[in-house]
Scaffold this active site. Structure first.
Site, short mmCIF file in Angstrom:
data_model
loop_
_atom_site.label_atom_id
_atom_site.label_comp_id
_atom_site.label_asym_id
_atom_site.label_seq_id
_atom_site.Cartn_x
_atom_site.Cartn_y
_atom_site.Cartn_z
N CYS A 120 43.45 35.23 -37.90
CA CYS A 120 43.98 36.58 -37.71
C CYS A 120 44.97 36.63 -36.55
O CYS A 120 44.58 36.72 -35.38
CB CYS A 120 42.83 37.56 -37.47
SG CYS A 120 43.40 39.27 -37.32
N CYS B 219 44.87 39.81 -34.48
CA CYS B 219 43.73 39.89 -33.56
C CYS B 219 43.91 38.97 -32.35
O CYS B 219 43.60 39.36 -31.23
CB CYS B 219 42.43 39.46 -34.24
SG CYS B 219 42.22 40.03 -35.91
N ASP B 220 44.37 37.76 -32.59
CA ASP B 220 44.28 36.73 -31.56
C ASP B 220 45.61 36.28 -30.98
O ASP B 220 45.63 35.48 -30.02
CB ASP B 220 43.55 35.50 -32.14
CG ASP B 220 42.11 35.83 -32.55
OD1 ASP B 220 41.54 36.76 -31.95
OD2 ASP B 220 41.59 35.18 -33.46
#
Ligand code: NAP
Length: 314
Positions: free
Chosen positions: A137, A140-141
């Site tokens: 992701c 997300c990261d």
């Protein structure tokens, strides 16, 4: 808790969508029963820090967040079964059946929230280094890789989107795809190509994620799709963006699904083709797949089911 007792609502799946549905349903005094799965918490159990869920200005760890979601639903009387449903017998209205092994559970409504899982490459190092340099992701990261060397793998819109997002933080980003032609839409591809620190590498397939001395990702071994030649590229972060697989297997053939296995819902609602059966979260969502969108969808599912129960005679 089995036999002839008929539940108001069974929720299948314990991620943000399922737990939010449970929160709403329990506050509406519907006393929902959640089959949260053996590995409850969904994809957030495999995530480190979540920085994009409103209400947590300092961020929160994914598993901690799911524990809190669960506790909030529990506070209003939600009951949980920490196991995976084996089988369902769903009909168009009437009493629905859910099975754990031979144990039969009867219910007036069902909310399907089994989620989706990122498709994996299935190569050495991928699972071992997940959360230690390898991620599924980018949104997300990506921010954890400021001024680092990164790689995104895939040739669809998700890969383009992840690449453009991660490149805002990373010093350089190799976008690796197994063919010379991209599946992504032209506009997304153009955007990636126009980004100065994104370098397109085709046609290459990753063969192995390799750890450094500190145990986190240090490089990726790539194989040229035509020549078979291999090379190693040093990276700190690698994002696998090769699509998702909806976890619809337990309802396939009973509830309407599309070509890719996502459960189909009526536009603007969570209703499936079967009355009394609702579907929410990543199980129906090709596009957004965020904790916040899954939660919102779980809320909609609980309200749709609540109204169905209110308006239906059993
Ligand atoms: P996708 O369109 O199915 O693309 C998956 C990509 O991964 C393909 O390029 C595929 O290669 C590659 N791939 C699959 N398995 C692989 C493997 N084992 N090894 C190496 N490469 C592999 O999936 P997606 O990009 O997640 O997109 C899903 C849907 O969401 C699409 O409809 C997309 O348009 C939409 N979406 C839209 C946006 C947006 O508009 N903002 C953003 C994200 C997603 P091949 O091409 O060779 O098959």
């Amino acid at each position: 808790m089995s036999g002839k007792e008929v539940e108001n609502m069974i929720i299948i799946g314990g991620g943000p969508a399922g737990y939010t549905a449970a929160l709403y349903a329990s506050r509406a005094e519907l006393n929902p029963l959640v089959f949260e799965g053996f590995q409850w918490g969904g994809q957030l159990q495999n995530t480190t820090e979540v920085e994009n869920y409103p209400g947590f200005p300092e961020g929160i760890m994914g598993p901690e967040m799911m524990t809190r979601f669960r506790e909030q639903a529990e506070r209003f009387g939600t009951r949980f079964v920490t196991d995976d449903v084996d089988r369902v017998e769903l009909g168009d209205g009437g009493i629905q059946k859910v099975y754990l092994g031979d144990e039969e559970y009867l219910t007036k409504s069902v909310i399907l929230s089994m989620g989706a899982e990122p498709r994996r490459l299935g190569i050495p190092g991928e699972m071992e280094l997940m959360g230690r340099g390898v991620s599924t992701c980018g949104v997300c990261d990506g921010a954890f890789f400021k001024s680092r060397k990164t790689m995104v793998i895939g040739g669809g819109d998700s890969a383009m989107e992840d690449a453009v997002f991660v490149s805002k933080f990373a010093s350089e980003l190799n976008l690796v795809h197994r063919r010379n032609e991209f599946r992504a839409s032209a506009i997304m591809q153009d955007r990636a190509e126009a980004t100065p620190n994104i370098n397109l590498m085709t046609p290459y397939s990753p063969e192995e994620f390799i750890a450094g001395e500190d145990g986190s990702l240090a490089s990726v071994r790539l194989r040229h799709s035509d020549t078979g030649e291999t090379s190693e590229v040093a990276v700190d972060g690698a994002f696998v963006a090769i699509g998702h697989i909806p976890r619809s297997e337990v309802v396939t053939g009973q509830v309407g699904t599309d070509d890719e296995g996502y459960v189909v819902t009526e536009a603007g609602s969570t209703k499936t083709n079967l009355q009394g059966v609702f579907a929410v979260g990543d199980l129906v969502d090709h596009t957004y797949r965020q904790a916040i969108t899954a939660s919102g969808s779980g809320c909609q599912g609980a309200l749709d089911a609540e109204w169905y129960l209110r308006d239906t005679e059993f």
